[in-house]
Design a protein around this motif. Structure first.
Motif, short mmCIF file in Angstrom:
data_model
loop_
_atom_site.label_atom_id
_atom_site.label_comp_id
_atom_site.label_asym_id
_atom_site.label_seq_id
_atom_site.Cartn_x
_atom_site.Cartn_y
_atom_site.Cartn_z
N ALA A 190 0.26 2.56 34.48
CA ALA A 190 -0.09 2.25 33.09
C ALA A 190 0.26 3.41 32.14
CB ALA A 190 -1.57 1.89 32.99
N PRO A 191 -0.10 4.68 32.44
CA PRO A 191 0.25 5.75 31.50
C PRO A 191 1.77 5.87 31.27
CG PRO A 191 -1.38 6.54 33.08
CD PRO A 191 -0.92 5.18 33.55
N GLY A 192 2.53 5.63 32.33
CA GLY A 192 3.99 5.70 32.20
C GLY A 192 4.61 4.42 31.67
N GLY A 193 3.81 3.35 31.56
CA GLY A 193 4.31 2.08 31.03
C GLY A 193 5.31 1.41 31.96
N HIS A 194 5.10 1.52 33.26
CA HIS A 194 6.07 1.00 34.21
C HIS A 194 5.38 0.25 35.34
CE1 HIS A 194 8.65 1.74 37.90
NE2 HIS A 194 9.38 0.95 37.16
N PHE A 195 5.93 -0.90 35.69
CA PHE A 195 5.53 -1.54 36.94
C PHE A 195 6.71 -2.27 37.55
CE2 PHE A 195 4.43 -4.86 33.88
CZ PHE A 195 4.68 -6.06 34.51
N ARG A 196 6.66 -2.36 38.87
CA ARG A 196 7.71 -3.03 39.63
C ARG A 196 7.05 -3.96 40.63
NH1 ARG A 196 13.21 -0.96 42.48
NH2 ARG A 196 13.64 -0.61 40.28
N LEU A 197 7.66 -5.14 40.77
CA LEU A 197 7.17 -6.16 41.69
C LEU A 197 8.25 -6.49 42.71
CD1 LEU A 197 5.87 -8.59 38.93
CD2 LEU A 197 4.42 -7.16 40.40
N ALA A 198 7.84 -6.62 43.97
CA ALA A 198 8.71 -7.18 44.99
C ALA A 198 8.58 -8.69 44.90
CB ALA A 198 8.29 -6.68 46.37
N LEU A 199 9.68 -9.40 45.06
CA LEU A 199 9.71 -10.85 45.00
C LEU A 199 10.08 -11.39 46.37
CD1 LEU A 199 11.89 -11.17 41.75
CD2 LEU A 199 9.39 -11.03 41.91
N ASP A 200 9.34 -12.40 46.82
CA ASP A 200 9.63 -13.00 48.12
C ASP A 200 9.32 -14.50 48.02
OD1 ASP A 200 10.43 -13.04 50.76
OD2 ASP A 200 8.42 -12.61 51.52
N GLY A 201 10.11 -15.30 48.69
CA GLY A 201 9.92 -16.74 48.67
C GLY A 201 11.23 -17.42 48.33
N ASP A 202 11.21 -18.31 47.34
CA ASP A 202 12.43 -19.02 46.94
C ASP A 202 13.48 -18.08 46.36
OD1 ASP A 202 11.41 -21.45 47.80
OD2 ASP A 202 10.75 -22.06 45.80
N ILE A 203 13.04 -16.94 45.84
CA ILE A 203 13.93 -15.85 45.48
C ILE A 203 13.36 -14.58 46.10
CG2 ILE A 203 14.88 -16.85 43.36
CD1 ILE A 203 12.93 -15.11 41.77
N ALA A 204 14.24 -13.66 46.46
CA ALA A 204 13.80 -12.39 47.07
C ALA A 204 14.49 -11.25 46.35
CB ALA A 204 14.15 -12.36 48.55
N VAL A 249 1.08 -6.77 32.88
CA VAL A 249 0.64 -6.44 34.24
C VAL A 249 -0.40 -7.44 34.76
CG1 VAL A 249 -1.26 -4.82 33.82
CG2 VAL A 249 0.32 -4.41 35.70
N ALA A 250 -1.02 -8.21 33.88
CA ALA A 250 -2.05 -9.19 34.26
C ALA A 250 -1.39 -10.52 34.60
CB ALA A 250 -3.07 -9.35 33.14
N ILE A 251 -0.68 -10.56 35.69
CA ILE A 251 0.11 -11.73 36.08
C ILE A 251 -0.78 -12.96 36.25
CG2 ILE A 251 1.71 -12.66 37.80
CD1 ILE A 251 2.49 -9.70 38.35
N ASP A 252 -2.02 -12.76 36.68
CA ASP A 252 -2.95 -13.90 36.83
C ASP A 252 -3.08 -14.70 35.54
OD1 ASP A 252 -3.89 -11.48 38.45
OD2 ASP A 252 -4.98 -13.11 39.43
N GLU A 253 -2.90 -14.04 34.41
CA GLU A 253 -3.09 -14.68 33.10
C GLU A 253 -1.82 -15.32 32.53
OE1 GLU A 253 -6.08 -15.00 31.62
OE2 GLU A 253 -6.89 -14.13 33.46
N TYR A 254 -0.70 -15.15 33.17
CA TYR A 254 0.56 -15.67 32.63
C TYR A 254 0.49 -17.16 32.27
CZ TYR A 254 3.44 -11.48 33.66
OH TYR A 254 4.01 -10.24 33.70
N LYS A 281 1.90 -0.35 22.70
CA LYS A 281 2.32 -0.26 24.10
C LYS A 281 1.21 -0.66 25.06
CE LYS A 281 3.45 3.21 27.56
NZ LYS A 281 3.59 4.63 27.81
N GLU A 282 0.00 -0.16 24.87
CA GLU A 282 -1.09 -0.43 25.81
C GLU A 282 -1.39 -1.92 25.90
OE1 GLU A 282 -1.25 1.88 23.34
OE2 GLU A 282 -0.95 3.64 24.64
N ALA A 283 -1.42 -2.59 24.76
CA ALA A 283 -1.70 -4.03 24.74
C ALA A 283 -0.58 -4.81 25.43
CB ALA A 283 -1.89 -4.52 23.31
N VAL A 284 0.65 -4.41 25.18
CA VAL A 284 1.80 -5.08 25.79
C VAL A 284 1.77 -4.88 27.31
CG1 VAL A 284 4.32 -5.12 25.94
CG2 VAL A 284 3.20 -4.92 23.71
#
Length: 152
Positions: free
Chosen positions: A72-86, A26-31, A18-21
């Motif tokens: 991170a401990p809960g294994g959850h993140f949420r992103l707001a999207l804005d631009g060509d899709i919102a 969460v490291a979007i810069d590395e996508y 889980k931690e590695a995943v």
């Protein structure tokens, strides 16, 4: 029904802890290193990045992703999207008894890009299929990334 509104729900099972995943997701810069549809990611600030996405269809989406939740401990993140899709995209990462990890991804968004809006009546299914291909390549890229990093 709003032809420009999309909701996607999908789940991945990843054969890594889980931690590695979570750390990789969460490291979007590395996508762009491992998710081929992410063509460019530029840091805006500590909580936001500007991305350029291109999948199988001949258009690029430009979207700002801003963290709303990063737990991170809960294994959850949420992103707001804005631009060509919102809208938003939510990632829930949980342990499995066998040591692998489940990733559940939910996304709700409205297409703003003119091309998507104009062609939605005839190409909505193609747009959804394009999204499915993007997510499949992301799943495969994540597995390759984590397999490589665990071999070191």
């Amino acid at each position: 029904m709003d032809l420009n509104f999309y909701r996607f729900d999908l789940s991945w099972t990843v054969g890594h802890p889980k931690e590695a995943v979570f750390d990789a997701l969460v490291a979007i810069d590395e996508y762009p290193r491992w998710w081929p549809d992410y063509r460019r990611v530029e840091r805006i600030d500590d909580d936001a990045v500007a991305i350029a996405l291109r999948s199988s269809l001949p258009y690029t989406l430009r979207v700002t992703n801003r963290f709303l939740v990063r737990d991170a401990p809960g294994g959850h993140f949420r992103l707001a999207l804005d631009g060509d899709i919102a809208g938003w995209i939510d990632f829930a990462v949980t342990d499995r008894a066998d040591g692998s990890t489940d990733v559940h991804i939910t996304q709700e968004c409205t297409a703003r890009k003119r091309l998507l809006r104009v062609f939605a009546p005839v190409a909505r299914r193609a747009f959804a299929h394009n999204h499915a291909l993007t997510m499949r390549r992301g799943r495969l890229g994540l597995d390759r990334l984590l397999s490589t990093s665990h071999q070191r």
